[in-house]
Enzyme design. Structure first.
Site, short mmCIF file in Angstrom:
data_model
loop_
_atom_site.label_atom_id
_atom_site.label_comp_id
_atom_site.label_asym_id
_atom_site.label_seq_id
_atom_site.Cartn_x
_atom_site.Cartn_y
_atom_site.Cartn_z
N ASP A 66 0.78 -1.25 0.00
CA ASP A 66 0.00 0.00 0.00
C ASP A 66 0.81 1.31 0.00
O ASP A 66 1.77 1.43 0.76
CB ASP A 66 -0.86 0.10 1.26
CG ASP A 66 -1.60 -1.15 1.60
OD1 ASP A 66 -1.54 -2.11 0.85
OD2 ASP A 66 -2.26 -1.14 2.65
N GLU A 92 -10.49 -2.25 4.03
CA GLU A 92 -9.16 -1.72 4.35
C GLU A 92 -8.99 -0.34 3.72
O GLU A 92 -9.72 0.04 2.80
CB GLU A 92 -8.06 -2.66 3.84
CG GLU A 92 -8.13 -4.06 4.47
CD GLU A 92 -6.98 -4.98 4.05
OE1 GLU A 92 -6.46 -5.67 4.92
OE2 GLU A 92 -6.63 -5.00 2.86
#
Ligand code: FRU
Length: 498
Positions: free
Chosen positions: A26, A208
């Site tokens: 990420d 998420e």
């Protein structure tokens, strides 16, 4: 054979950020400060698979070329440093600033390791930098927000200034509950609960990396909407990891969605295509936006991979890259605001036109463009007038391996097919065809496609729909072909730049 292939980095992207070595996932802590864009990211400094999660760091002046910096926030025996965000604390609300210089403050998830008394928990913590992101210190009072949860993570913090006052707002997830939880703070250290959003729309995996931001509709600052981004994995539209978004309002306390189709936990697969998706491909995940970007621009970047197979994609010492940066805007279509995305363009400043074609009816089959229009980093702009009943599009590849971007006018669908794009066997779920319904505008389809050695990013109809997929061709030098099948239609124009 291109020369870099021999150096064992034939897939290393030119236009996309990848760490020099080792694993990345990420994007984290995206922030603009003093003329520099900071891209922090989930990074394993010691290996090419997930683990030892720390914040890696890269900087850029133009969002196109990135300079890798030393690891910013390393893991230790107490905690892994999971995803989060960063802000410029302009008014020094945190008190971390020195000498009147605003500090950068990172809000990250402490994923407590077995060595910690909080082992197994996830809570939110702070680190700060008083030298514009070069070095970071953890706050001694960490964690600043602990719900005694094992899956409370990925805080995105922004400064809210509206009808309810002026304060910091955090959006984070209770991942397994499919909830976005909102908190407020005056100083980034003490947090007060505001509200919870969800479950809603896609709930086929953990929620998420949320984000919440305001956008003007058609550029009109007096008419705005809020966008709530919720990444989820698995359960994305194309299978595995994906990013959904909701359009609605935020009053400083609660987000209310205008685009919720299904509520609660009964995920109804037949409704999936009715939800808002940031991307319809397999490889655009954990996308969040930059804080403090100049000129009010909302710039997002995603991890160009998918948890289904990320650990097994071909590695050359580094593994995984980021997407191109995208500017997102809201425009009205049919009386409703819709999200459009435009890539920050790598070829605008230093691209060379390799091929330009005008209007023509395409011969049935595949017509390959001359060799000069081949390359391993290409931008292709094409406009088509699809016929009444056939397929028209682009074939990207060589040596019998190709990815196909095609529009089927019978069903009104744009597809990206990577089933024969090269090495697809490293994971059983990798070979795939991605689909999105696309409406023609004045009978036309416009696509902009970026090819960068191991990725294909498609922006259709000015960014109304995007498809991002990895590909691993044996020879990344891509030839461009024009595809027509049945009553395929007409090519209006095409340029290839590289
Ligand atoms: C999303 C994610 C986050 C977490 C991070 C760990 O890809 O699972 O929820 O913070 O990756 O690396």
């Amino acid at each position: 054979m291109n020369p870099t292939a021999e150096l064992g980095c034939r897939y290393r992207p030119v236009w996309h950020y990848a760490a020099e070595r080792n694993w990345l996932n990420d994007p984290n802590g995206l922030v603009y400060s003093n003329g520099v864009y900071h891209l922090f990211y989930q990074h394993n400094p010691y290996g090419d698979v997930w683990g030892n999660m720390s914040w890696g760091h890269a900087t850029s002046a133009d969002l196109l070329t990135w300079d890798e910096q030393p690891v910013a926030i390393p893991c230790d025996e107490q905690e892994a440093i999971f995803s989060g965000s960063a802000v410029v604390d302009i008014h020094n609300t945190s008190g971390f600033g020195v000498g009147g210089v605003p500090p950068l403050v990172a809000i990250y998830t402490s994923a407590y390791a077995p060595g910690s008394p909080l082992a197994g928990r996830q809570a939110q913590s702070l680190a700060y930098s008083t030298d514009d992101g070069a070095t970071w210190a953890k706050y001694a009072g960490n964690p600043v927000l602990d719900r005694a949860s094992a899956d409370f993570r990925d805080p995105k913090v922004f400064w809210y200034d509206g009808e309810s006052g002026s304060y910091w707002v955090m959006v984070a997830v209770e991942a397994l509950d499919h909830e976005v939880v909102l908190y407020k703070s005056a100083d980034l250290k003490a947090w007060e609960y505001l509200s919870t959003f969800g479950p809603a729309n896609a709930t086929g995996g953990v929620w998420e990396c949320p984000d919440l931001f305001e956008l003007p509709v058609d550029g009109d600052p007096s008419n705005t909407r809020w966008i709530l981004v919720v990444n989820l994995s698995p359960g994305g539209i194309a299978g595995g990891s994906g990013g959904q978004y909701f359009i609605g309002t935020f009053d400083g306390v609660a987000f209310r969605s205008d685009t919720t189709v299904t509520e609660g936990l009964q995920s109804d697969d037949s409704r999936m295509a009715d939800y808002g998706w940031l991307d319809w491909g397999r490889d655009y995940y954990a996308a969040v936006s930059f804080s403090n970007a100049p000129d009010g621009r909302r710039l997002m970047i995603g991890w160009m991979n998918n948890w289904q197979y990320a650990a097994s994609t071909p590695s050359e010492g580094w593994r995984s890259a980021m997407s191109l940066v995208r500017e997102v805007r809201l425009v009205s279509r049919g009386g409703r605001p819709v999200l459009v995305q435009e890539a920050v363009d790598p070829v605008e400043s230093h691209g060379r036109e390799l091929c330009a074609l005008g209007r023509r009816t395409l011969a049935d089959g595949v017509t390959w463009l001359p060799a000069e229009s081949s390359g391993d980093v290409l931008r292709i702009d094409a406009e088509f007038e699809p016929g009444a009943g056939g397929r028209i599009g682009l074939v990207l590849g060589s040596g019998g391996e190709h990815a196909v971007v095609a529009y089927d006018s019978v069903i009104g669908e744009l597809t990206l097919d990577r089933t024969a794009s090269g090495n697809v066997d490293f994971h059983e779920t990798f070979a795939s065809v991605e689909r999105v319904a696309v409406r023609l505008e004045d009978g036309r389809l416009k696509v902009r496609v970026f090819v960068d050695r191991c990725s294909v990013e498609v922006f259709a109809q000015g960014g109304m729909a995007t498809i991002t997929d990895l590909v691993f061709p044996r020879d990344p030098s891509t030839a461009v072909g024009l595809l027509a099948e049945g009553d395929g239609g007409i090519l209006v124009s095409l340029t290839v730049t590289g």
